[in-house]
Design a protein around this motif. Structure first.
Motif, mmCIF file in Angstrom:
data_model
loop_
_atom_site.group_PDB
_atom_site.id
_atom_site.type_symbol
_atom_site.label_atom_id
_atom_site.label_comp_id
_atom_site.label_asym_id
_atom_site.label_seq_id
_atom_site.Cartn_x
_atom_site.Cartn_y
_atom_site.Cartn_z
ATOM 1 N N GLU A 167 0.819 -1.203 0.000
ATOM 2 C CA GLU A 167 0.000 0.000 0.000
ATOM 3 C C GLU A 167 0.855 1.255 0.000
ATOM 4 O OE1 GLU A 167 -2.552 -0.593 3.346
ATOM 5 O OE2 GLU A 167 -3.588 -2.280 2.408
ATOM 6 N N SER A 168 0.219 2.384 -0.304
ATOM 7 C CA SER A 168 0.925 3.642 -0.559
ATOM 8 C C SER A 168 1.918 3.989 0.539
ATOM 9 C CB SER A 168 -0.084 4.781 -0.716
ATOM 10 O OG SER A 168 -0.874 4.898 0.448
ATOM 11 N N SER A 169 3.021 4.609 0.103
ATOM 12 C CA SER A 169 4.112 4.902 1.024
ATOM 13 C C SER A 169 4.021 6.325 1.552
ATOM 14 C CB SER A 169 5.459 4.702 0.332
ATOM 15 O OG SER A 169 5.638 5.661 -0.690
ATOM 16 N N VAL A 170 4.529 6.529 2.770
ATOM 17 C CA VAL A 170 4.686 7.844 3.380
ATOM 18 C C VAL A 170 6.138 7.956 3.817
ATOM 19 C CG1 VAL A 170 3.988 9.383 5.243
ATOM 20 C CG2 VAL A 170 2.288 7.878 4.163
ATOM 21 N N ASP A 171 6.831 8.961 3.279
ATOM 22 C CA ASP A 171 8.255 9.151 3.583
ATOM 23 C C ASP A 171 9.066 7.893 3.282
ATOM 24 O OD1 ASP A 171 7.762 11.762 4.473
ATOM 25 O OD2 ASP A 171 7.312 11.082 6.505
ATOM 26 N N GLY A 172 8.711 7.221 2.187
ATOM 27 C CA GLY A 172 9.492 6.066 1.756
ATOM 28 C C GLY A 172 9.185 4.778 2.485
ATOM 29 N N ALA A 214 6.284 1.865 3.154
ATOM 30 C CA ALA A 214 5.019 1.330 2.647
ATOM 31 C C ALA A 214 4.501 0.232 3.568
ATOM 32 C CB ALA A 214 5.204 0.770 1.244
ATOM 33 N N ARG A 215 3.180 0.109 3.652
ATOM 34 C CA ARG A 215 2.586 -0.972 4.420
ATOM 35 C C ARG A 215 2.446 -2.202 3.553
ATOM 36 N NH1 ARG A 215 -3.166 -1.386 7.684
ATOM 37 N NH2 ARG A 215 -4.008 -1.650 5.588
ATOM 38 N N ILE A 216 2.784 -3.352 4.093
ATOM 39 C CA ILE A 216 2.675 -4.617 3.375
ATOM 40 C C ILE A 216 1.693 -5.529 4.108
ATOM 41 C CG2 ILE A 216 4.933 -4.570 2.265
ATOM 42 C CD1 ILE A 216 6.023 -6.216 4.571
ATOM 43 N N VAL A 217 1.010 -6.369 3.326
ATOM 44 C CA VAL A 217 0.032 -7.302 3.877
ATOM 45 C C VAL A 217 0.354 -8.693 3.357
ATOM 46 C CG1 VAL A 217 -2.413 -7.870 4.122
ATOM 47 C CG2 VAL A 217 -1.711 -5.473 3.830
ATOM 48 N N GLU A 218 0.433 -9.659 4.272
ATOM 49 C CA GLU A 218 0.639 -11.042 3.891
ATOM 50 C C GLU A 218 -0.695 -11.793 3.880
ATOM 51 O OE1 GLU A 218 3.454 -12.889 6.442
ATOM 52 O OE2 GLU A 218 5.168 -11.776 5.640
ATOM 53 N N ASP A 219 -0.854 -12.703 2.969
ATOM 54 C CA ASP A 219 -1.994 -13.626 2.889
ATOM 55 C C ASP A 219 -3.299 -12.939 2.489
ATOM 56 O OD1 ASP A 219 -0.304 -15.707 3.585
ATOM 57 O OD2 ASP A 219 -0.674 -15.415 5.717
ATOM 58 N N ASN A 220 -3.923 -12.140 3.370
ATOM 59 C CA ASN A 220 -5.168 -11.451 3.045
ATOM 60 C C ASN A 220 -5.422 -10.362 4.084
ATOM 61 O OD1 ASN A 220 -6.860 -12.568 5.292
ATOM 62 N ND2 ASN A 220 -6.391 -14.506 4.229
ATOM 63 N N TYR A 221 -6.486 -9.560 3.845
ATOM 64 C CA TYR A 221 -6.777 -8.444 4.737
ATOM 65 C C TYR A 221 -7.428 -8.878 6.047
ATOM 66 C CZ TYR A 221 -5.692 -4.956 1.153
ATOM 67 O OH TYR A 221 -5.048 -4.172 0.242
ATOM 68 N N TRP A 222 -8.042 -10.051 6.087
ATOM 69 C CA TRP A 222 -8.840 -10.443 7.240
ATOM 70 C C TRP A 222 -7.995 -11.081 8.340
ATOM 71 C CZ3 TRP A 222 -10.079 -10.966 2.153
ATOM 72 C CH2 TRP A 222 -11.149 -10.177 1.706
ATOM 73 N N ASP A 223 -7.185 -12.042 7.995
ATOM 74 C CA ASP A 223 -6.373 -12.687 9.023
ATOM 75 C C ASP A 223 -4.889 -12.724 8.653
ATOM 76 O OD1 ASP A 223 -6.461 -14.514 6.981
ATOM 77 O OD2 ASP A 223 -7.510 -16.062 8.101
ATOM 78 N N GLY A 224 -4.503 -11.880 7.711
ATOM 79 C CA GLY A 224 -3.099 -11.817 7.322
ATOM 80 C C GLY A 224 -2.287 -10.946 8.262
ATOM 81 N N LYS A 225 -0.992 -10.973 8.091
ATOM 82 C CA LYS A 225 -0.094 -10.173 8.920
ATOM 83 C C LYS A 225 0.255 -8.874 8.199
ATOM 84 C CE LYS A 225 2.024 -14.245 11.067
ATOM 85 N NZ LYS A 225 3.286 -14.996 11.278
ATOM 86 N N TYR A 226 0.386 -7.811 8.984
ATOM 87 C CA TYR A 226 0.713 -6.497 8.459
ATOM 88 C C TYR A 226 2.124 -6.116 8.891
ATOM 89 C CZ TYR A 226 -4.301 -5.917 7.538
ATOM 90 O OH TYR A 226 -5.569 -6.063 7.080
ATOM 91 N N GLY A 227 2.749 -5.286 8.077
ATOM 92 C CA GLY A 227 4.064 -4.783 8.439
ATOM 93 C C GLY A 227 4.396 -3.567 7.589
#
Length: 223
Positions: free
Chosen positions: A195-200, A202-215
């Motif tokens: 997903e879109s970056s702020v100051d370089g 970006a947010r990343i999502v593993e697997d899916n939006y419901w039970d995936g991991k974010y970073g």
């Protein structure tokens, strides 16, 4: 004189206003009327209502459903040889056109800049290349229609700066990563979403939006 089948463009001057005669022109012979005034137009006449008839290019359509452009003087900029596209507007000096099911770009003089040979084509930004699709693969081209990145990607889209989202199609859908303008892989194609970056960052999502991991990831270093 208004002749049968002509395009009547309602121009204005110091002592006249062509909009006063637009309805009459449609009733007599004109096939297309471009005017900024509502009137009693002939039912078989194509009427294009605009805010100002002195500052625009005008989209016209012939009896075969093919589209073209005329300028404020009624001069043909682009002959009626093109199919409809979702974005009939000039962006950074270029307009997308479609012929035989393929997309390209023309400039404001009507000259073909990018030939109609792509199945998908994003408008150019002020600088840099753009994304195009050919033979079911995505790549990058410049304004000279030179290939910047080869057509070998399942998905490609501008992201931030000189970073591009790249997608790899698998049995369960797409996974995404990031590449630079030279095609170097910055972030491997292993994420459900980037997903879109702020100051370089970006947010990343593993697997899916419901039970995936974010970073979060640095789009310059990939870490």
């Amino acid at each position: 004189a208004v002749t049968p089948g002509c395009i009547f463009l309602a121009l204005c001057g110091e002592r006249f206003d062509g909009n006063n005669y637009a309805a009459e022109a449609s009733q007599t012979a004109a096939a297309v009327v471009i005017s900024r005034r509502v009137g009693q137009y002939a039912p078989d006449c194509t009427v294009i209502e605009v805010e100002d008839t002195g500052e625009y290019y005008f989209l016209v359509e012939n009896n075969k459903g093919m589209l073209g452009l005329v300028d404020e003087r009624g001069e043909v900029i682009l002959p009626c040889e093109y199919q409809s596209t979702p974005t009939y507007i000039f962006v950074n000096g270029l307009m997308q056109v479609k012929q035989n099911g393929k997309l390209g770009f023309i400039d404001t003089s009507g000259k073909i800049v990018i030939p109609c040979e792509y199945t998908s084509l994003i408008h150019f930004s002020e600088t840099g290349p753009t994304v195009a699709k050919k033979n079911n693969k995505f790549g990058l081209i410049n304004r000279n229609n030179e290939v910047v990145l080869p057509f070998e990607y399942d998905y490609l889209f501008p992201f931030s700066g000189d970073r591009w989202i790249v997608g790899q199609k698998g049995t369960s859908g797409y996974t995404y990563g990031l590449i630079d303008i030279d095609g170097n892989l910055i972030v491997p194609c292993m994420y459900y979403s980037i997903e879109s970056s702020v100051d370089g960052i970006a947010r990343i999502v593993e697997d899916n939006y419901w039970d995936g991991k974010y970073g979060y990831i640095d789009i310059d270093t990939g870490r």
